[in-house]
Design a protein around this motif. Structure first.
Motif, mmCIF file in Angstrom:
data_model
loop_
_atom_site.group_PDB
_atom_site.id
_atom_site.type_symbol
_atom_site.label_atom_id
_atom_site.label_comp_id
_atom_site.label_asym_id
_atom_site.label_seq_id
_atom_site.Cartn_x
_atom_site.Cartn_y
_atom_site.Cartn_z
ATOM 1 N N ASN A 138 0.806 -1.230 0.000
ATOM 2 C CA ASN A 138 0.000 0.000 0.000
ATOM 3 C C ASN A 138 0.835 1.275 0.000
ATOM 4 O O ASN A 138 0.564 2.225 0.735
ATOM 5 C CB ASN A 138 -0.940 0.006 1.222
ATOM 6 C CG ASN A 138 -1.915 -1.148 1.204
ATOM 7 O OD1 ASN A 138 -2.362 -1.575 0.140
ATOM 8 N ND2 ASN A 138 -2.236 -1.672 2.383
ATOM 9 N N ASN A 139 1.861 1.295 -0.844
ATOM 10 C CA ASN A 139 2.644 2.528 -0.981
ATOM 11 C C ASN A 139 3.157 2.625 -2.415
ATOM 12 O O ASN A 139 4.224 2.103 -2.750
ATOM 13 C CB ASN A 139 3.804 2.568 0.009
ATOM 14 C CG ASN A 139 4.370 3.975 0.178
ATOM 15 O OD1 ASN A 139 4.700 4.632 -0.801
ATOM 16 N ND2 ASN A 139 4.467 4.435 1.418
ATOM 17 N N GLU A 140 2.391 3.291 -3.263
ATOM 18 C CA GLU A 140 2.727 3.397 -4.671
ATOM 19 C C GLU A 140 4.003 4.215 -4.894
ATOM 20 O O GLU A 140 4.794 3.905 -5.795
ATOM 21 C CB GLU A 140 1.566 4.024 -5.447
ATOM 22 C CG GLU A 140 0.319 3.156 -5.494
ATOM 23 C CD GLU A 140 -0.792 3.781 -6.314
ATOM 24 O OE1 GLU A 140 -0.563 4.863 -6.896
ATOM 25 O OE2 GLU A 140 -1.887 3.193 -6.372
ATOM 26 N N GLU A 141 4.200 5.253 -4.090
ATOM 27 C CA GLU A 141 5.402 6.078 -4.244
ATOM 28 C C GLU A 141 6.655 5.235 -4.023
ATOM 29 O O GLU A 141 7.628 5.338 -4.778
ATOM 30 C CB GLU A 141 5.373 7.244 -3.253
ATOM 31 C CG GLU A 141 6.589 8.161 -3.368
ATOM 32 C CD GLU A 141 6.617 9.258 -2.316
ATOM 33 O OE1 GLU A 141 7.531 10.105 -2.381
ATOM 34 O OE2 GLU A 141 5.739 9.259 -1.426
ATOM 35 N N ALA A 142 6.640 4.409 -2.991
ATOM 36 C CA ALA A 142 7.789 3.547 -2.713
ATOM 37 C C ALA A 142 7.971 2.501 -3.800
ATOM 38 O O ALA A 142 9.101 2.204 -4.217
ATOM 39 C CB ALA A 142 7.618 2.884 -1.342
ATOM 40 N N ASP A 143 6.880 1.934 -4.283
ATOM 41 C CA ASP A 143 6.963 0.917 -5.345
ATOM 42 C C ASP A 143 7.618 1.471 -6.608
ATOM 43 O O ASP A 143 8.349 0.758 -7.301
ATOM 44 C CB ASP A 143 5.568 0.376 -5.681
ATOM 45 C CG ASP A 143 5.134 -0.746 -4.755
ATOM 46 O OD1 ASP A 143 6.008 -1.296 -4.050
ATOM 47 O OD2 ASP A 143 3.938 -1.070 -4.730
ATOM 48 N N LEU A 144 7.362 2.724 -6.915
ATOM 49 C CA LEU A 144 7.963 3.324 -8.110
ATOM 50 C C LEU A 144 9.489 3.351 -8.014
ATOM 51 O O LEU A 144 10.184 3.329 -9.032
ATOM 52 C CB LEU A 144 7.427 4.741 -8.319
ATOM 53 C CG LEU A 144 5.970 4.858 -8.795
ATOM 54 C CD1 LEU A 144 5.547 6.317 -8.802
ATOM 55 C CD2 LEU A 144 5.805 4.240 -10.179
ATOM 56 N N MET A 145 10.022 3.388 -6.785
ATOM 57 C CA MET A 145 11.470 3.442 -6.599
ATOM 58 C C MET A 145 12.120 2.065 -6.628
ATOM 59 O O MET A 145 13.349 1.960 -6.523
ATOM 60 C CB MET A 145 11.796 4.149 -5.283
ATOM 61 C CG MET A 145 11.397 5.606 -5.262
ATOM 62 S SD MET A 145 11.904 6.419 -3.737
ATOM 63 C CE MET A 145 11.189 8.054 -3.981
ATOM 64 N N LEU A 146 11.318 1.019 -6.761
ATOM 65 C CA LEU A 146 11.872 -0.325 -6.868
ATOM 66 C C LEU A 146 12.520 -0.563 -8.229
ATOM 67 O O LEU A 146 13.265 -1.521 -8.410
ATOM 68 C CB LEU A 146 10.779 -1.371 -6.629
ATOM 69 C CG LEU A 146 10.256 -1.461 -5.198
ATOM 70 C CD1 LEU A 146 9.003 -2.321 -5.149
ATOM 71 C CD2 LEU A 146 11.334 -2.025 -4.256
ATOM 72 N N THR A 147 12.212 0.298 -9.186
ATOM 73 C CA THR A 147 12.804 0.191 -10.511
ATOM 74 C C THR A 147 13.111 1.604 -11.003
ATOM 75 O O THR A 147 13.132 2.545 -10.212
ATOM 76 C CB THR A 147 11.871 -0.557 -11.478
ATOM 77 O OG1 THR A 147 12.535 -0.730 -12.738
ATOM 78 C CG2 THR A 147 10.547 0.161 -11.664
ATOM 79 N N ARG A 148 13.360 1.769 -12.299
ATOM 80 C CA ARG A 148 13.666 3.083 -12.846
ATOM 81 C C ARG A 148 13.227 3.127 -14.302
ATOM 82 O O ARG A 148 12.903 2.105 -14.903
ATOM 83 C CB ARG A 148 15.172 3.353 -12.773
ATOM 84 C CG ARG A 148 15.979 2.514 -13.769
ATOM 85 C CD ARG A 148 17.470 2.778 -13.707
ATOM 86 N NE ARG A 148 17.791 4.171 -13.830
ATOM 87 C CZ ARG A 148 18.910 4.741 -13.375
ATOM 88 N NH1 ARG A 148 19.818 3.988 -12.776
ATOM 89 N NH2 ARG A 148 19.133 6.023 -13.532
#
Length: 458
Positions: free
Chosen positions: A436-446
């Protein structure tokens, strides 16, 4: 060629090697001298700094069946000295040079590659190498982000390549001994592990954007990273302190001690929760272009409640524990505690102030009546272990297979995400996603810059 490769796969080296220094390899003591047609042929990719050290160590194995055929770097300024080093160590056998790693992968005579390029290149270089049928030794951290690290594991498995990550502690006899001691219950049940990275670093300054040096292929250097104008303060080595190319000291020196911390806890799963806080202290953005923190505290919780702590201090600091640990580890158990400083370790029982076991203590106390841990495991060093893996073609022969390296690399990567998001994050280890954290998920890749794209399907 096929016969030679079959021979290499089936051949293992003799077990007489020793560790030199922290992680190196003694060519004279390692195995039988092998014929030129039986060599493991290497390409050395990235030869500035750490890459130069790797080239020197691997080229010292020349009498023992290893040869560096090609030296590759996007900056021609560093090729000359490294070619001289390899030529000397290889008794006049001079390697060729390349600017583009893809030319190295195309060479069918090369069995394996050493990857010591900036962090943002680790994943794509390893994946391309596996696709080309090469085995890989890749420096730490194994990847720049979590998603591409998993792709490295998938590529190694799909193409049946051995991929060793440069967590050299995995091949240091005394560290292996210390971990065995912990896992046998030497200080009871370990419930807390701690890693430290205390490396004071001054500001490296600031400079305007400029034209890249004529010796540097800047497009190849940027590779997967988003385009930005060349700036000497964001290039060689300083790339560590900018998010597009590096991971700060938590993800630079830190991964070594993260790996030991996880190893000591005996955790083969990801944590379920992470929090991290920190900042840049001692200089301002007007004085230095650094983006990553120089001071950072990170805490991880596992599903069973056990804790892993990590502290990065980039300014002036004291040390910790009795051994004066600045870059090392501490472990806390139900019956005592243990400190690890380089290849030295000591364990303390209960409230006692004198160690009862350790790397330099003959006759240390037994663990449950068993004294077998007192003999440090035989080690050929991390480089020798990789060559053994190349010869056997069996990833289980590696001391730090890519899966192991990825599991430890994830820790500093998700700590940096928690720091940047500014929240305590819950992590689903099975899917390597935050909850439940889309902002953090975006940082899992680039977002990858064409054509240097890590593919979804490797």
């Amino acid at each position: 060629m096929d016969n030679r490769r079959d021979f290499i796969k089936k051949t293992t080296l003799a077990s007489t090697g020793v560790v030199v220094g922290a992680s190196a390899f003694s060519a004279k003591s390692y195995g039988n001298i092998m014929g030129a047609n039986d060599r493991v042929v290497l390409g050395s990719i990235g030869v500035r700094g750490r890459g130069s050290d790797l080239l020197e160590n691997f080229s010292e194995m020349y009498d023992n069946g290893v040869r560096i055929k090609t030296v590759c770097d996007v900056d021609s300024a560093v090729l000359g000295d490294n070619v001289k080093t390899a030529t000397k160590n290889q008794k006049g056998n001079k390697p060729g040079t390349e600017e583009d790693m893809r030319r190295v992968f195309e060479d069918k005579e090369i069995d394996a590659v050493i990857v010591a390029v900036p962090n943002h290149w680790h994943a794509l270089a390893t994946i391309w190498a596996c696709q080309a049928g090469k085995h890989v030794y890749v420096e730490k951290p194994s990847s720049h982000n979590v998603w591409e690290g998993r792709k490295m594991v998938e590529a190694a498995r799909k193409y049946n390549r051995v991929v060793q990550v440069g967590f050299q502690n995995r091949s240091i006899s005394n560290v292996m001994q210390a971990m065995d001691f912990l896992h046998r219950g030497g200080i009871g049940e370990v419930f807390l592990s701690r890693g430290t990275c205390f490396k004071p670093r001054d500001s490296f300054g600031i400079s305007p954007d400029s034209v890249s040096p004529s010796t540097l292929n800047y497009d190849l250097w940027l590779g997967p990273a988003a385009y930005r104008p060349y700036n000497e303060k964001k290039g060689h080595y300083n790339w560590h302190w900018h998010w597009d190319t590096g991971n700060g000291d938590t993800g630079n020196q830190g991964p070594h001690q993260f790996d030991i911390a996880r190893w000591g806890l005996n955790k083969k799963v990801h944590p379920v929760k992470v929090q991290s806080m920190g900042g840049i202290f001692g200089f301002t953005p007007q004085e230095c272009s650094q983006e990553t923190p120089n001071t950072q505290t990170s805490v991880f919780e596992y599903g069973d409640g056990k804790i892993l702590e990590f502290e990065t201090r980039g300014r002036y600091t004291n040390h910790e524990a009795n051994l004066g640990v600045k870059i090392g580890n501490m472990f806390y158990g139900t019956e005592g505690w243990m400190e690890v400083n380089g290849s030295t370790w000591k364990a303390y029982k209960g409230k006692e102030t004198e160690p009862f076991a350790g790397s330099e203590m003959a006759g240390s106390a037994a663990v449950g009546g068993d004294t077998s841990f007192l003999t440090a495991p035989d080690s050929k060093g991390h480089y020798g272990n990789f060559i053994d893996g190349v010869r056997s073609g069996n990833r289980h022969d590696l001391n730090c297979d890519i899966e192991t390296g990825h599991m430890s690399t994830v820790l500093p990567l998700i700590a940096n995400i928690a720091l940047r998001v500014g929240e305590t994050l819950k992590f689903n280890g099975e899917f390597e996603k935050f909850i439940n954290n889309e902002e953090a998920d975006l940082m899992l890749t680039r977002k990858y810059r064409y054509p240097y794209i890590v593919p979804e399907n490797v």
